[in-house]
Design an enzyme around this catalytic site. Sequence first.
Site: not given
Length: 715
Positions: A269, A472
Site C-alpha cells: 500500500d 467518511e
Amino acid sequence: MKHKLINLLTFAVFAVFYANAQLLPYQNPKLSSEQRASDLVSRLTLEEKTMLMMDKSPAIPRLGIPEFQWWNEALHGVGRNGYATVFPITMCMAASWNNDLLQQVFTAVSDEARAKNQIARQSGKIKRYQCLSFWTPNINIFRDPRWGRGQETYGEDPYLTSRMGLAVVNGLQGPRTSRYRKLLACAKHFAVHSGPEWNRHSFNVEDLPPRDLWETYLPAFKTLVQEGHVAEVMCAYQRIDGKPCCGSHRYERQILRDEWGFDGLITSDCWAIADFYLKGHHEVAGDSADAVAMALRAGTDVECGASYAAIPKAVAQGAVSMAEIDESLKRLMKARIELGDLDPDSLVEWTSISPSVIACERHKQMALDMARQGTVLLQNNNSILPLNRNSDIVVMGPNANDSVMMWGNYNGTPTRTITILQGIRQYVPDARYVAGCQLTRNFDIADQQAVIDSVGNANIVVFVGGLSPRVEGEEMPVNEPGFKGGDRTDIELPAAQRSLIALLHKAGKKVVFVNCSGSAVALVPEAQHCEAVLQAWYGGEQGGRAVAEILFGDCNPSGKLPVTFYSSTNQLPDYEDYSMAGRTYRYLTEQPLFSFGFGLSYTTFNIGKPKYNDKTNTIKVGIANTGKRDGDEVLQVYIRRVGDVEGPQKTLRAFKRVSLKAGHKKTVDIDFPTSSFECWDAASNTMRVIPGKYQLMVGNSSRSQDLKTIEVNIK
C-alpha cells in the site's frame, strides 16, 4: 516533453526490433511469459531494476521497455482519470446480490480503462491512473460500521465478498482463454484490515483467534487467488502480531504463496514501507534500507512510495541479495508481458477497443440497472410507497441536491449526474425543495420552525439525508461530532438531521427517509418517525433516477443488505478488537434494527422448504410471487454445524437472484457442493468439512423468521 520524447523513442525501438524480426528472447511473443521475463531481467542493471520496482516505473529505452504506472484506480468505475462511467459504490453493488451483473459492470470498466490507456500511449506520456494495473477490489471484511473505508468493500460476509470479488477480477482481467490479460486486478488489503484509519500506520492486530483469521478474514483472498487467478495482492498498512503486513513472511510467503499457490505479484500500500522506520509509526526497521530488505524478503515485489530507492544501498550492505531482487522483478515483468506491454498493438486484441465506449449510453444504463438493484427498501409502513405522483411533495435534506455525494470515493468524473432531487422532479416537476439543514449542523431553533412552516400543507416530505464521502472515507481530517480521521465514533444519524426529522413528524408530516451512506447507520428514532426508509448508498451518476423510480413505483425494489444495521453504537464491541465475537449477523446475539440480507419489495414471495440432494450436490426450493407486481427475490442459503458452540450462529454459503412475474412460481436449483460445509476444525487447526449434522437454512434474509430449516448429515 522530455518524458514524451523518451516514450516515443521507446516505441520506435520496438518498431525497429519487430520490423527487422531480430528478436531477443524477451521480445519474442512466441516464448512463454516466464522465459521472456527471465531473459529481460538478466539484461538489467541494478539501477534499472530499482526503477522498475517502483510504482512509477520509467521507460528503459535501450531495451524498449515503456514506462508503466502500477497505481491506478477502478473501485466502481475508472477513477481519477477524467470522464468515465461512475457506477454506484461497491456497497450498493454488493446489495444487488447479483455477481453476474457485477462482472458485466467491471467488463465495462475494463473496456473504458483499456481505451483510456491507449489514448495515453498514443500521446507519448502515461501519467498516474492511466495505465493497466488496477488496485481493486477491496475484499476486506466490513466487521465494524465505524470504519470509513467500509464503503469500498462488499460487506461483512466472507462468502458474499468472495463471490463479488471474483466477479470484479473476472471482469477486469478478461477471459483466461485470451492471449493477453485485459488488465491486472489486485486483491487488497492483505490481510485482516478494516480500521481504524486514524492509527493505521502504527496499529498492531494482536491475539486474533485462529478461527476468525481462517473463517472470516482470509476466505475471500483465497478465493480470488485460487479461483480468480488474481494478478496482484496488496499488503496492508498495519502490523499483525508485531510484523507489518508488507514485511510478514508468514502471510506473504507461507500462506499466500506456499499454501495457496499464488504466483502473482505483491504490491505495498502507498508509503506502507516507510511505516517500517518512520518515528511514531511501526518503527520495526532502522532506516529505508532495512525496511527494503524486510519487505523484499517477505515477498513485496513493488512499492508504492519512495523507500525502494534504497535497494542499491540494501544490496551494498548485504541486507538483500540480487537473487531476491530478481525473484520479485521477474514477477513484475511477467505481469507486464502478459498484458502485451512489450508487444506491438497488432498482437494485443484489447488495444483495439474504441474510445467511444468511455461513458457511453450502454454503460450508463448498466449503472442505472445496478443502482436499481442495489437500493434497499428497509421500511414501508402502511404501504406509503410507491408514492402517488399527484401528491403534494416537499423534498428536503442535505443530500437531496448533492451530485458529488453520489460519486462516492476513489471515483471518476461522470459526464452528467442525476441527483435525487432531479430524479424526483422527473415525476413531480413542481416538487418543492427545502434544504432544511446541513449534513452535520443544524440551523437555530427559529430557522427550524421556518423550515417546518415552509412545508406548508404538503403532507409528504421526502427527506434525503445520511452521510457523505466528505465525512467518511480514507484517513480524512474531519472535525465534526461523531467522526474521527475518516471513521465514525458513533453510528447514529447526525443530530442536525435527526432533530429536523423529529420536528417534521411532530408536525404531522409523513416522512419518507432516503438514507445515503457508505455504511450502516443506527436509525431507531428515524424508524419511529418515518413511514418509509430507503437505503440509497452513494448511487453513482444514475443513482437519483434509480431512487425516484423506486419511490414512484416504476422500479420494484429488490436490494438486500450486505451488512447489519445495528440499533446503536452500544451493540458494537471495541473498534480496535478484531475478534469477531459480537460482530456481524454471524456472531451478534442482540436484535439489530435491520438484519443482514434483509430488504423489502412491493410484492410478496412465499419460499418453500428446501430439499438437499447429496448425490447431485444441489438444493431445490420452491418460490412463488404471491403479490400483484413482478419482482426479484434473492434466495439465501445459510448453514450451521450442529454442536459447534463457538462457531457462527449461521453463515452464508450460497445465494441466487430470482425474477418472477406476479402470480407465478418456480422451483429453483442451487448448486451446493460438499465444500460449502467447510468450517473451522479446532482439533486440526484447519478449515475442512467435518462429518456430522448441519442445519441448512434457506430464505430471503438472515433473520430466523425468514428462514426455512432442514437438517442434513454430511459423511
